[in-house]
Design an enzyme around this catalytic site. Sequence first.
Site, mmCIF file in Angstrom:
data_model
loop_
_atom_site.group_PDB
_atom_site.id
_atom_site.type_symbol
_atom_site.label_atom_id
_atom_site.label_comp_id
_atom_site.label_asym_id
_atom_site.label_seq_id
_atom_site.Cartn_x
_atom_site.Cartn_y
_atom_site.Cartn_z
ATOM 1 N N CYS A 2 0.829 -1.193 0.000
ATOM 2 C CA CYS A 2 0.000 0.000 0.000
ATOM 3 C C CYS A 2 0.870 1.252 0.000
ATOM 4 C CB CYS A 2 -0.903 0.008 1.239
ATOM 5 S SG CYS A 2 -1.929 -1.465 1.416
ATOM 6 N N ILE A 53 -4.618 -7.600 -0.453
ATOM 7 C CA ILE A 53 -3.920 -8.887 -0.524
ATOM 8 C C ILE A 53 -4.530 -9.890 0.455
ATOM 9 C CG2 ILE A 53 -1.703 -10.068 -0.263
ATOM 10 C CD1 ILE A 53 -1.754 -8.128 -2.609
ATOM 11 N N GLY A 76 2.556 -3.265 3.814
ATOM 12 C CA GLY A 76 3.336 -4.480 3.922
ATOM 13 C C GLY A 76 2.492 -5.686 4.241
ATOM 14 N N ASP A 100 -4.346 -8.668 8.630
ATOM 15 C CA ASP A 100 -3.180 -8.459 9.479
ATOM 16 C C ASP A 100 -3.060 -7.034 10.003
ATOM 17 O OD1 ASP A 100 -2.713 -7.590 6.885
ATOM 18 O OD2 ASP A 100 -0.639 -8.273 6.808
ATOM 19 N N SER A 363 10.412 -13.177 -4.814
ATOM 20 C CA SER A 363 11.681 -12.949 -5.495
ATOM 21 C C SER A 363 12.815 -13.654 -4.744
ATOM 22 C CB SER A 363 11.989 -11.451 -5.593
ATOM 23 O OG SER A 363 12.593 -10.993 -4.401
#
Length: 630
Positions: A2, A53, A76, A100, A363
């Site tokens: 965000c 998310i 995050g 979260d 990643s």
Amino acid sequence: MCGLAGLYYPETPKPVDPARIRAMTEAMAVRGPDGEGVWTAPGVGLGHRRLSIIDVEGSPQPMHDGEGALSVLFNGCIYNYRELRAELGAKGWAFRTGGDTEVLLAAWAAWGPAMLDRLNGMFAFVIHDARAQQLFMARDRMGVKPLHYARLADGALAFSSELKGLLAHPLLRRVPDIRAVEDFLAFGYVPDDACIVAGVSKLPAGHYLLVQRGKPVPAPVQWWDVSFADRAKGSTKALEEELIAHMREGVRSRLVADVPLGAFLSGGVDSSAVVALMAEASPQAVRTCTIGFAEAGHDERAFAATVAERFRTDHDTRVVSSENFGLIDRLVAAFDEPFADASALATYQVCALAREKVTVALSGDGADEIMAGYRRYRFQAAEERVRALLPPQFRSQVFGTLGRLYPKADWAPRPLRAKTTLLALADEGAEAYARAVGVTTPAIRARLFNDAARRALNGHRAEDRYIAAMRDAPARDPIDRAQYADMKIWLPGDILAKTDRTSMAVSLEAREPLLDHRLVTFAARLPASMRLRHGEGKWLMKKAMERYLPREVLYRPKMGFVTPVSDWFRGALAGEAAALSRSRVLADTGWFDMEALRSIAEAHRAGREEHGRTLWQFVMLERSLKRLFA
């Protein structure tokens, strides 16, 4: 993932205009296309843009507790939020959402700043506590998520995920800081302890800032650090199994999402390891994507295809060439500050490719830093062995003289390019390493800066921060010290900034499982020989991954995710390089010797010298200065 922004008045609770908060968040709309929110009260204003998310339909921000005393902005993901929810629920917190974000409110109410030690995640968040009259800002251990802040003329403390959020406020003075330009030319990025806009700060990784109304704004407090001071004990086999367990947990913890998820796959060891462990944990085919280059020496698509086939992934590829140069204005807008890691072009492309199918991508970032994978660690270890054998005065006189006399020979095969090594041996280890991680050397910078710039710098030298970090590192040997400095400077300033800005530019959340703090702590405790052995970086990691990956992937020469800008500036982009010396933006700064810039561009184009990365720096610097200050 965000974007957050806001204002806080530490002295007097002045009114906050919601329109100003909205303008700050709208400047970062791409970070959060799924929702927005603004909340103000006397002396405070909070704004948020959301990329959904977890708990996609719930958890709007700014989020408040049931009594309205606590408010939070969050960027995050907290990977252990379910465990924390259970613990905090047992303490009496009645959760109203399923995500979260609310965990942060409950954790602050239960533990205050000590909450940070319990969080496993990537995060930058801000909590306003109306009862205590406090503002609490925190950033994750490794610096995955950014947070900028500045004092404004009216007394406000302004904060934002990105610099562009602060720039949207009319009271932020736009004055360039030449020290940041020196840092940028040295390293190719502006480190986290600097900013191209004078007066703007970045909250350092692993730090928090607690502001109490009625008191001066204090310095940030470090709440986490990595230590290389201790050594793990155990057999190679036992340490190998422990390493795999940490890697596996790092990957599995980052699979929590209520949206489609995939992975970047370069074909190198790190991303291939992540994909292997994802495939092990996922009942469905892992979605993977790869970026290749038209230049064969930089292209890893064949290795990525081998890994994709081995694990039967849903695989996509795309090719980057000099024709994609037009994307750099998009990169300049994404980074705000000048950023000249040329691999950002390919990283942006792989993020865009991933976003076509997923909203979250894992990643392989971080493995080179925590497991000594870069070639420069091998060189540093070898050079330090030589330094230990010879007196400093002898090294300075003999190697310094040979280094100055030896031709630069950028055109020669690598074994014949001894000048850099000779000069490094003449220096102390930290000084040599600080130069090794750089792009444009102190000598070239001195040639490009004019007298006015040198006076303005007043002795500031970019390399000194590296020397200080290595000197003060909690470490045992030179490789420890080099890795520590990279984790504190290079990793947040370059690698993680690159991934954050390019992924956010396409509204993609990127996650780094190999930077799980438990894995980082374990890797730092490994004996140096388990990280670097017989010239092989990431030695224990590669050994551990032999059960998953073919040897031709694990032990091939490292290519790196490098964009071939040097070739481009001798070919399709030669005109761009030549035009730099005629740039009014660069000339108007009053800092540069434009004839020296013309000379290095011509020497590079003719193949006499190698200045591709420096020229790329000036291309990015020119466009960033124009966007920020013109």
